[in-house]
Design a protein around this motif. Sequence first.
Motif, PDB file in Angstrom:
ATOM      1  N   LEU A 210       0.835  -1.206   0.000  1.00  0.00           N
ATOM      2  CA  LEU A 210       0.000   0.000   0.000  1.00  0.00           C
ATOM      3  C   LEU A 210       0.870   1.257   0.000  1.00  0.00           C
ATOM      4  O   LEU A 210       1.825   1.354   0.777  1.00  0.00           O
ATOM      5  CB  LEU A 210      -0.896  -0.005   1.244  1.00  0.00           C
ATOM      6  CG  LEU A 210      -1.826   1.198   1.416  1.00  0.00           C
ATOM      7  CD1 LEU A 210      -2.991   1.108   0.437  1.00  0.00           C
ATOM      8  CD2 LEU A 210      -2.330   1.284   2.846  1.00  0.00           C
ATOM      9  N   HIS A 211       0.560   2.189  -0.902  1.00  0.00           N
ATOM     10  CA  HIS A 211       1.274   3.472  -0.940  1.00  0.00           C
ATOM     11  C   HIS A 211       0.264   4.600  -1.054  1.00  0.00           C
ATOM     12  O   HIS A 211      -0.676   4.504  -1.840  1.00  0.00           O
ATOM     13  CB  HIS A 211       2.198   3.561  -2.152  1.00  0.00           C
ATOM     14  CG  HIS A 211       3.302   2.564  -2.132  1.00  0.00           C
ATOM     15  ND1 HIS A 211       4.294   2.569  -1.173  1.00  0.00           N
ATOM     16  CD2 HIS A 211       3.574   1.529  -2.954  1.00  0.00           C
ATOM     17  CE1 HIS A 211       5.126   1.580  -1.413  1.00  0.00           C
ATOM     18  NE2 HIS A 211       4.716   0.919  -2.482  1.00  0.00           N
ATOM     19  N   ARG A 212       0.497   5.664  -0.308  1.00  0.00           N
ATOM     20  CA  ARG A 212      -0.334   6.851  -0.505  1.00  0.00           C
ATOM     21  C   ARG A 212       0.249   7.669  -1.658  1.00  0.00           C
ATOM     22  O   ARG A 212       1.449   7.922  -1.695  1.00  0.00           O
ATOM     23  CB  ARG A 212      -0.403   7.700   0.761  1.00  0.00           C
ATOM     24  CG  ARG A 212      -1.350   8.884   0.573  1.00  0.00           C
ATOM     25  CD  ARG A 212      -1.720   9.542   1.868  1.00  0.00           C
ATOM     26  NE  ARG A 212      -0.550  10.079   2.527  1.00  0.00           N
ATOM     27  CZ  ARG A 212      -0.514  10.400   3.792  1.00  0.00           C
ATOM     28  NH1 ARG A 212      -1.558  10.241   4.554  1.00  0.00           N
ATOM     29  NH2 ARG A 212       0.595  10.888   4.322  1.00  0.00           N
ATOM     30  N   VAL A 213      -0.611   8.081  -2.583  1.00  0.00           N
ATOM     31  CA  VAL A 213      -0.154   8.833  -3.753  1.00  0.00           C
ATOM     32  C   VAL A 213      -0.334  10.333  -3.537  1.00  0.00           C
ATOM     33  O   VAL A 213       0.503  11.121  -3.930  1.00  0.00           O
ATOM     34  CB  VAL A 213      -0.945   8.382  -5.011  1.00  0.00           C
ATOM     35  CG1 VAL A 213      -0.593   9.250  -6.203  1.00  0.00           C
ATOM     36  CG2 VAL A 213      -0.651   6.920  -5.320  1.00  0.00           C
ATOM     37  N   THR A 214      -1.441  10.745  -2.932  1.00  0.00           N
ATOM     38  CA  THR A 214      -1.674  12.179  -2.721  1.00  0.00           C
ATOM     39  C   THR A 214      -1.660  12.496  -1.234  1.00  0.00           C
ATOM     40  O   THR A 214      -1.912  11.624  -0.391  1.00  0.00           O
ATOM     41  CB  THR A 214      -3.047  12.628  -3.283  1.00  0.00           C
ATOM     42  OG1 THR A 214      -4.075  11.924  -2.582  1.00  0.00           O
ATOM     43  CG2 THR A 214      -3.153  12.356  -4.762  1.00  0.00           C
ATOM     44  N   GLN A 215      -1.317  13.736  -0.934  1.00  0.00           N
ATOM     45  CA  GLN A 215      -1.413  14.214   0.438  1.00  0.00           C
ATOM     46  C   GLN A 215      -1.866  15.664   0.359  1.00  0.00           C
ATOM     47  O   GLN A 215      -1.106  16.589   0.648  1.00  0.00           O
ATOM     48  CB  GLN A 215      -0.063  14.095   1.149  1.00  0.00           C
ATOM     49  CG  GLN A 215      -0.187  14.235   2.649  1.00  0.00           C
ATOM     50  CD  GLN A 215       1.020  13.682   3.378  1.00  0.00           C
ATOM     51  OE1 GLN A 215       2.006  13.282   2.768  1.00  0.00           O
ATOM     52  NE2 GLN A 215       0.960  13.679   4.703  1.00  0.00           N
ATOM     53  N   THR A 216      -3.098  15.848  -0.086  1.00  0.00           N
ATOM     54  CA  THR A 216      -3.575  17.194  -0.387  1.00  0.00           C
ATOM     55  C   THR A 216      -4.334  17.811   0.773  1.00  0.00           C
ATOM     56  O   THR A 216      -4.485  19.022   0.839  1.00  0.00           O
ATOM     57  CB  THR A 216      -4.531  17.160  -1.599  1.00  0.00           C
ATOM     58  OG1 THR A 216      -5.678  16.380  -1.240  1.00  0.00           O
ATOM     59  CG2 THR A 216      -3.858  16.534  -2.804  1.00  0.00           C
ATOM     60  N   GLY A 217      -4.861  16.978   1.660  1.00  0.00           N
ATOM     61  CA  GLY A 217      -5.706  17.504   2.723  1.00  0.00           C
ATOM     62  C   GLY A 217      -7.086  17.902   2.236  1.00  0.00           C
ATOM     63  O   GLY A 217      -7.918  18.335   3.027  1.00  0.00           O
ATOM     64  N   SER A 218      -7.341  17.748   0.948  1.00  0.00           N
ATOM     65  CA  SER A 218      -8.665  18.067   0.413  1.00  0.00           C
ATOM     66  C   SER A 218      -9.350  16.759   0.004  1.00  0.00           C
ATOM     67  O   SER A 218      -8.771  15.687   0.117  1.00  0.00           O
ATOM     68  CB  SER A 218      -8.535  18.991  -0.801  1.00  0.00           C
ATOM     69  OG  SER A 218      -7.913  18.293  -1.868  1.00  0.00           O
ATOM     70  N   ILE A 219     -10.569  16.868  -0.479  1.00  0.00           N
ATOM     71  CA  ILE A 219     -11.281  15.680  -0.955  1.00  0.00           C
ATOM     72  C   ILE A 219     -10.729  15.295  -2.327  1.00  0.00           C
ATOM     73  O   ILE A 219     -10.520  16.158  -3.188  1.00  0.00           O
ATOM     74  CB  ILE A 219     -12.783  15.967  -1.047  1.00  0.00           C
ATOM     75  CG1 ILE A 219     -13.359  16.208   0.355  1.00  0.00           C
ATOM     76  CG2 ILE A 219     -13.524  14.825  -1.733  1.00  0.00           C
ATOM     77  CD1 ILE A 219     -14.795  16.675   0.338  1.00  0.00           C
TER      78      ILE A 219
END
Lengths: 447, 177
Positions: A210-219
């Motif tokens: 598992l990898h997180r691709v985005t870290q935007t804090g938005s939806i």
Amino acid sequence: MKPAPTDGSDACQEPHLTECIAVSLRYVLAGLVLVLVGVFCSTVEAKLLIDVEHPSVEPMKIVVPDFTCGPGGQVSGRELADILRNDLFLTGLFHVMETPPSAVDPTRGEPDFQTLSQTGAQALILGSVTFRGDEMTLEGRVYDVALRKMELGKRFSGKARDHRAMVHKFGDRILEALTGTPGCFSTRIAFVSATQEREIYVMDFDGHNLHRVTQTGSINLSPEWSPDGRSILFTSYQTGKPDLWFVDLPSRRQGIVSGRAGINASAKYSPDGQQIALSMNDQGIPKVFLITTEGNIIKRLTSGRGNDISPTWSPDRSTIAYVSDQAGTPQIYMIPVNGGQAKRLTFETNYSTDPDWSPRGDLLAFTARIEGRFQICTIRTDGTGFKVLTEKGSNQAPAWSPDGRMIAFSSRRDGTHRIYVMDVRGTVQAPVSPIPGKAPAWSSTSQ
Amino acid sequence: MTRLYGSGLFRFPSFCCIALLFMVVVGLAVLTSGCSRPIVRPQPLYPGGPGAYQPGPVAEHGLQAMQAGLNAIYFDYDKFTLSPEAQAAVQANAQVLKRVPHARIVAEGHCDERGTDEYNLALGERRARSVVTYLAELGIPMAQMSTVSYGSELPVDPGHNEAAWAKNRRVYLKVVQ
């Protein structure tokens, strides 16, 4: 050598798996196939055909003993065999049997076909592994128990840390040998986390890595793989409204593809990757548009007073299926890409959404509301053959595997949204995402 | 001639008197009612009085005051048309919005969880659009309004019952700088 440890995208490049065919299967008639299908066939092209056209196909009984492992490895033969057992189980095509104690003669390393055939096993799959430094070599074999013959022998080598990828590659070749079509065990699934956040994640199809691709804090919503597997389209509220963004996986570079007023949502690449179908506002009403990969409008595809969303391309790029509520309830319609009238496909329920066109072109998977809950269904593209595949809890957002044999979807059957995979008949349904998630998208490329 | 004007109310001098009286009464009524209307003399929303929009903390206070006066507009299940109650709510919101003629307004459309995610995004957009369209009919300039759909991603009530669903099928009006 590996550029970004958290980047699952190009782990595929890394192992440099080398495969060598020990035995050509070209002229080896798949005896397993004959046993399974139960017909006598004399042509060398005979293969086990596993699809919905053959609903009576029984799962093949297979034995997958723990792999034999040489010294120096960080991973056990049981762990490695478990990866393969799970892969094969999830296809719904196999019944993975308990390994009989004397399945393999320990002195000669040869299968004990006598014992195996008494258990009813049709195929035996063996793996043996050696380690050298951080390198690992896997030698995999498939035996036809009835014919007492080796069907497939392949060698894979690479970094020991990529052992899961190596076993998945072996599994892909096993399916190719037994069905004529390689497996999809080396592919990945992108999805949206359904925790407190809505970020884009990527995992192996079985839920590992598992990898997180985005870290935007938005939806962030509705991920979609580029056909080459290098980038992901998604709808993101980073500017305060739903725009279409892309993220390049190796570099994690992000940018807006379409930020027009209203929604820029439910984007799908054309199979050749040249165009994007998505839903955008036309005089305030969501309609299906075609845009270039740079975001320039090619044309508006749908018209009328309905809300049109969730386009999906036919594999030959000639037709797009989508959801419209122009008749009062959301239903699935099909429209020719080069102009023509939209035609309604679904009439079975008063709520049909989330169409996804199968890679083989013959089926659409979609979500239908049945007795107040959402279920994953399939229907032929001529509107016949409506089938309901799920029954537990509430399920939505089906996404085909690239080989057309499995469907990923999100289900809330255990109380929280999770990504599940199932075979095309729905006989095996298993949760795979290690975290709560929804909106799965299945990559079309192998790692 | 006298026979023509010679009897009853339509005798010329008395008709003139009555008409004059009527005009005075109507004029007074118009004047008094005009004084009580906020458009003629708006209540100052922030110190400094009305006029060109002033950004900054003072303006922010005014926006907050106005924001507090705006109410959610609710929808029926799977519908984006405005019910009579929803129309009344939009009308009330329009009265508040007219007090700051230059404010930018974002209509946020939301849905309950009993729909699939992508279709809900379209439905939320359409709900927001219904509100914006009606506000425009009520005199709010279309150019100052925009829509954002959140589908069912931001429920105000996390419950799984009709009371929660009814609260979640809503459009919020947000006033922004």
